[in-house]
Design an enzyme around this catalytic site. Structure first.
Site, PDB file in Angstrom:
ATOM      1  N   HIS A 533       0.823  -1.205   0.000  1.00  0.00           N
ATOM      2  CA  HIS A 533       0.000   0.000   0.000  1.00  0.00           C
ATOM      3  C   HIS A 533       0.862   1.263   0.000  1.00  0.00           C
ATOM      4  O   HIS A 533       0.900   2.011  -0.972  1.00  0.00           O
ATOM      5  CB  HIS A 533      -0.946  -0.020   1.196  1.00  0.00           C
ATOM      6  CG  HIS A 533      -1.850   1.173   1.271  1.00  0.00           C
ATOM      7  ND1 HIS A 533      -2.425   1.608   2.451  1.00  0.00           N
ATOM      8  CD2 HIS A 533      -2.267   2.046   0.338  1.00  0.00           C
ATOM      9  CE1 HIS A 533      -3.156   2.669   2.215  1.00  0.00           C
ATOM     10  NE2 HIS A 533      -3.073   2.968   0.946  1.00  0.00           N
ATOM     11  N   HIS A 538       1.706   4.988  -2.776  1.00  0.00           N
ATOM     12  CA  HIS A 538       1.895   6.356  -2.276  1.00  0.00           C
ATOM     13  C   HIS A 538       3.301   6.885  -2.546  1.00  0.00           C
ATOM     14  O   HIS A 538       3.472   7.945  -3.166  1.00  0.00           O
ATOM     15  CB  HIS A 538       1.623   6.406  -0.774  1.00  0.00           C
ATOM     16  CG  HIS A 538       0.192   6.358  -0.403  1.00  0.00           C
ATOM     17  ND1 HIS A 538      -0.542   7.476  -0.062  1.00  0.00           N
ATOM     18  CD2 HIS A 538      -0.671   5.317  -0.312  1.00  0.00           C
ATOM     19  CE1 HIS A 538      -1.776   7.143   0.220  1.00  0.00           C
ATOM     20  NE2 HIS A 538      -1.887   5.826   0.077  1.00  0.00           N
ATOM     21  N   HIS A 724      -3.675   1.065  -6.311  1.00  0.00           N
ATOM     22  CA  HIS A 724      -3.975   1.686  -5.017  1.00  0.00           C
ATOM     23  C   HIS A 724      -5.367   1.312  -4.542  1.00  0.00           C
ATOM     24  O   HIS A 724      -5.571   1.002  -3.362  1.00  0.00           O
ATOM     25  CB  HIS A 724      -3.851   3.203  -5.109  1.00  0.00           C
ATOM     26  CG  HIS A 724      -4.197   3.890  -3.827  1.00  0.00           C
ATOM     27  ND1 HIS A 724      -5.406   4.535  -3.627  1.00  0.00           N
ATOM     28  CD2 HIS A 724      -3.529   3.998  -2.649  1.00  0.00           C
ATOM     29  CE1 HIS A 724      -5.452   5.011  -2.404  1.00  0.00           C
ATOM     30  NE2 HIS A 724      -4.335   4.704  -1.781  1.00  0.00           N
ATOM     31  N   ASN A 728      -6.313  -0.416  -0.946  1.00  0.00           N
ATOM     32  CA  ASN A 728      -6.786   0.562   0.040  1.00  0.00           C
ATOM     33  C   ASN A 728      -8.242   0.407   0.452  1.00  0.00           C
ATOM     34  O   ASN A 728      -8.543   0.362   1.644  1.00  0.00           O
ATOM     35  CB  ASN A 728      -6.581   1.985  -0.498  1.00  0.00           C
ATOM     36  CG  ASN A 728      -6.940   3.041   0.533  1.00  0.00           C
ATOM     37  OD1 ASN A 728      -6.203   3.270   1.487  1.00  0.00           O
ATOM     38  ND2 ASN A 728      -8.097   3.672   0.368  1.00  0.00           N
ATOM     39  N   ILE A 873      -5.945   9.078  -0.848  1.00  0.00           N
ATOM     40  CA  ILE A 873      -6.244   8.838   0.562  1.00  0.00           C
ATOM     41  C   ILE A 873      -5.434   7.642   1.027  1.00  0.00           C
ATOM     42  O   ILE A 873      -5.031   6.817   0.197  1.00  0.00           O
ATOM     43  CB  ILE A 873      -7.752   8.593   0.813  1.00  0.00           C
ATOM     44  CG1 ILE A 873      -8.049   8.474   2.302  1.00  0.00           C
ATOM     45  CG2 ILE A 873      -8.212   7.345   0.080  1.00  0.00           C
ATOM     46  CD1 ILE A 873      -7.683   9.702   3.109  1.00  0.00           C
TER      47      ILE A 873
END
Length: 873
Positions: A533, A538, A724, A728, A873
């Site tokens: 993740h 990110h 993602h 997530n 997010i």
């Protein structure tokens, strides 16, 4: 008569008065977006009354002002600027009132038509007000000889005294650098110079600077030794992608570490203002929620667990979190939390009733059946249809071996033997099972073993794990054995001490098997959060965002292609560095590697390779697929019922088709790619600065061909959107019930003859709950992933754009519409497969259909579906 026709064509009226170009400007005022600054509207009206207005000037795309050399040309010739028109002002600012809700304000503006201006291609805006505003669009309706021209701006415009150069916006026409009209070249190049900054100084909120820094802001050495963390990036020991520079001063204790921001200011960490969350997202708690956990909920939960016990006594005790609620202790912090919430939506997301009861929503994993998560089938299914389906791989050799250096770590070969598994292979021999692609492994051994000794000096007590699985004829995976390994007590060089557990349903053996699965889940939870993740989406995407804004003009076709997939990434990453992944932050408090979390992440970045982020390449590398030119996606899956891969390949192919159509419209040959100066500068900087610790890796595409460009852009979009989403938005549905995916283990496996081992016979649940995540860490972890699993109300999903006029070119618009239709077909296909009982792995015993790669979501909040465009997010 001829004279009148000439006058009409030139834009002159009979009386000699110049005609007007009518325009409309759409913007959002600061007072609409910032409820803490309601005076902004009043001050700006006063500015208007004293002549301090918002002024615009059009810039020609066809005619050059030969009297205004830029002074920045190459060689001896200065570049010339496009002809700049006369000043025009936004009209009726004083009399245009807006409500305190997020609404656009529209203003008329009338420009004098000047024949020598020709066709406008850009405009300068000067804000003489006291406050900034968010400029959305400018539309010119009646440009003589041309018609309508549209400018998509979507940028904060601060008072002009905050800028050293003018703010310039371009029309929605797309140009390769070599095709840019001469009058716009200077403005295109100067805008990129402004965005790069000068590399020094502390950056302020109005600065529009994209620059690089190491992850040197995670620790706080001034606070004490417990808060010292290594700098990530810039070294062979701890390589890492770069993050956005803020320019804050160093700490007093360590000049290489950047000083932290006080918690109360944690939402004000610098990122370029256009990269910050929009007003809807902020009001949807995605920013304030993280702050509230750290500032309010953490001490409240701590008090709660201190006043009772930091243990769950039973599984029914855990269910009270969702069914009955938790009574938070009365106190000033609770009152402060609820009385001073900045947005009403926060009250909905922190459901505390009048008696101080805090209640979480029921996770999907236990909605239909409260115990199905404990079944072996579900344990295995989540390796291919859960939130971390990117780790499992085909087993090609037995026993499993290790890639760890034997000179340092001794013999790390697996202790799983033929006898452990031979009777569970449906009559196949071990060789037959391997040769027919029926054996698989979830391997967390090599990645964790070098850190297990240090991790176990904290409150964590855990193992490095290997899990062997068998593919049954109906497509389901069956666990065969779990190996739990510790470093040798006499030193790493002596190898591992391992124990192997095999499936059992009853008695002590059954309880030990449940515990063994829990240790595997702990490993997988940490690797998921830190690697699959955080690191692989990110962290690795942020350098792409920075490099694109520094080297690709907004006029560039690749900027227009990728920009939607960069939305909010720098902002959420900045928040994470302040609150989640920092020393003593939420992640260290809730995930088993504790203070070694980010250091471990850096070590695992050594294995990251950009081309391997392509889904087909990743599947082949893990042995989960074989190359097959006859397959629609170029690969053939070895587990046909592999929901993540099945849906992912459909999404991957749709993205690649869209990217191919788009890129081939602008790049007609490989030569076009090679001669694109901005594209080449972007790719060079991305490798050499953005991922500077890997700049010498031979696997980087050279960006010499259409194929390089298409494959690279497809990977970027895949990682930022689908990858993602897959990691997530299932966090709360699957891990919101912590026993299913515990993040910590606090005790080792009970040894025969110990009181804990004896208690397994009478109260196995108590031993299980004493081993996994405790009450405090559970509450903090659930509160966090509830926030992270939510879609905001302004979410923009794959196949959607925030502006229908993002480019003027018709063919890319048509290709994008085709992309959207294809995604709609994929949605229908996912629904059909989830309803088809022959696909056992798509729903499983827990009755949770696999929807994490469903392109859209039916609404905001926790839906367990939907692929947003970006890592937001």
């Amino acid at each position: 008569m001829l004279h009148q026709i000439v006058d009409l064509l030139s834009g002159r009226k009979d009386d000699g008065e110049r005609s007007k170009i009518k325009g409309k400007v759409v913007l959002m005022k600061k007072n609409v977006l910032d409820l803490n600054d309601l005076s902004a509207s009043v001050v700006d009206r006063i500015n208007e009354l004293v002549g301090q207005k918002v002024a615009l000037q059009l810039i020609s795309s066809v005619n050059t002002d030969h009297s205004a050399a830029s002074g920045s040309g190459s060689g001896s010739e200065d570049k010339l600027k496009g002809k700049v028109g006369k000043v025009a002002y936004l009209e009726k600012w004083v009399t245009t009132f807006t409500s305190l809700t997020p609404e656009d304000s529209t203003y008329d503006i009338n420009f004098d038509w000047e024949e020598e201006l020709g066709v406008p291609g850009a405009f300068i805006i000067k804000n003489s007000h006291h406050n900034e505003f968010y400029l959305k669009t400018l539309t010119l309706e009646n440009v003589p000889g041309h018609g309508r021209i549209h400018f998509v701006c979507n940028s904060w415009v601060y008072p002009s005294d905050k800028y050293k150069t003018s703010r310039v916006f371009f029309s929605n026409q797309t140009y390769l650098p070599s095709e840019t009209p001469d009058p716009l070249v200077y403005y295109r190049e100067q805008e990129l110079v402004n965005l790069r900054g000068n590399g020094s100084g502390q950056l302020e909120e109005w600065d529009r600077v994209y620059d690089y820094a190491h992850y040197n802001d995670l620790g706080n050495p001034d606070k004490g030794e417990d808060y010292v963390r290594p700098v990530l990036g810039g070294s062979s020991e701890y390589p890492y992608p770069r993050r956005g520079r803020t320019g804050r001063p160093p700490t007093k204790t360590d000049p290489n570490s950047e000083s932290p921001i006080p918690l109360l200011l944690s939402l004000n960490i610098y990122v370029p203002r256009d990269e910050r969350f929009g007003h809807l997202k902020m009001s949807d708690f995605l920013g304030y929620g993280l702050k509230s956990i750290s500032q309010f909920l953490l001490p409240e939960f701590t008090d709660l667990c201190a006043s009772t016990k930091n243990e769950f006594e039973s599984f029914e005790d855990i269910l009270q979190i969702y069914e009955g609620g938790l009574k938070l202790p009365d106190g000033p912090l609770l009152k402060s939390l609820y009385d001073n919430i900045p947005f009403e939506i926060l009250k909905d997301l922190l459901p505390i009733d009048g008696e101080g009861l805090f209640k979480f929503p029921m996770p999907q994993i236990i909605q239909e059946d409260k115990s199905a998560w404990r079944k072996d089938e579900e344990f295995a299914r989540e390796m291919i249809a859960g939130i971390n389906p990117m780790i499992i791989r085909r087993l090609s050799e037995f026993p499993p071996t290790s890639n760890l250096d034997p000179k340092v770590y001794g013999d790390q070969t697996s202790a799983i033997t033929h006898d452990h598994i031979v009777n569970q292979l449906d009559g196949l021999t071990l060789d037959e099972a391997i040769n027919t692609n029926r054996l698989f492994i979830l391997n967390h051994h090599d990645s964790l073993m070098p850190y297990i000794r240090r991790i176990n000096t904290t409150t964590t007590k855990t193992y490095a794990t290997r899990t062997l699985l068998f593919l049954e004829k109906d497509g389901r995976l069956k666990p065969l054995a779990i190996e739990l390994s510790l470093p040798h007590p006499n030193g790493d060089q002596f190898g591992a001490i391992s124990k192997v557990y095999t499936p059992a349903e009853d008695g002590v053996e059954g309880s030990l098997w449940q515990l063994a699965k829990a240790y595997v889940a702990v490993n997988d939870s940490g690797v998921h959060e830190l690697i699959s993740h955080w690191l692989h989406t990110h962290a690795v995407i942020e350098p792409f965002v920075i490099a694109a804004n520094r080297q690709l003009s907004v006029l560039h076709p690749i900027y227009k292609l990728l920009h939607p997939h960069f939305r909010d990434t720098m902002n959420i990453n900045a928040f994470a560095r302040q609150i989640l992944i920092n020393a003593g932050g939420i992640l260290e408090a809730t995930v088993f590697p504790a203070k070694y979390s980010m250091e471990l992440s850096a070590v695992m970045y050594k294995d990251w390779a950009f081309p391997e982020q392509a889904l087909p390449v990743d599947l082949v590398k893990r042995g989960m697929a074989e190359e097959d030119s006859n397959s629609p996606h170029g690969v053939r899956l070895l587990i046909k019922d592999y929901p993540y891969a099945v849906d992912g390949l459909e999404i991957w192919s749709a993205i690649k088709t869209w990217v191919t159509d788009y890129c081939k419209f602008y790049y007609i040959s490989d030569d076009t790619v090679q001669k694109d100066t901005e594209l080449q500068s972007w790719w060079k900087e991305l490798r050499e600065k953005g991922h500077g610790d890997k700049k010498h890796e031979p696997w980087w595409p050279k960006m010499d061909t259409q194929k390089d460009l298409i494959e690279s852009c497809t990977i970027i979009i895949w990682v930022a959107s689908a990858l993602h989403a897959a990691t997530n938005f299932g966090q709360y549905p699957y891990a919101g019930y912590l026993p299913n995916r515990p993040t910590l283990s606090r005790r080792f496996m009970p040894e025969p003859g110990s009181p804990e081992y004896d208690e397994l016979k009478t109260n196995p649940d108590k031993i299980f709950l004493r081993t996994i995540t405790a009450r405090l860490q559970t509450l903090i972890g659930i509160a966090l992933i509830e926030i992270l699993s939510r879609h905001s109300s302004d979410e923009i999903y794959l196949g959607q754009r925030d502006s229908p006029e993002w480019t003027k070119d018709a063919e890319p618009i048509q290709a994008f519409e085709k992309f959207g239709k294809k995604l709609g077909e994929i949605e229908k296909g996912i629904i059909e497969m989830n309803n088809d009982e022959k696909w056992n792995n798509r729903v499983g015993p827990v009755k949770v259909p696999y929807t994490l790669l469903f392109p859209t979501s039916e609404g905001e909040g926790i839906t367990g579906k939907g692929i947003p465009n970006s890592v937001a997010i």
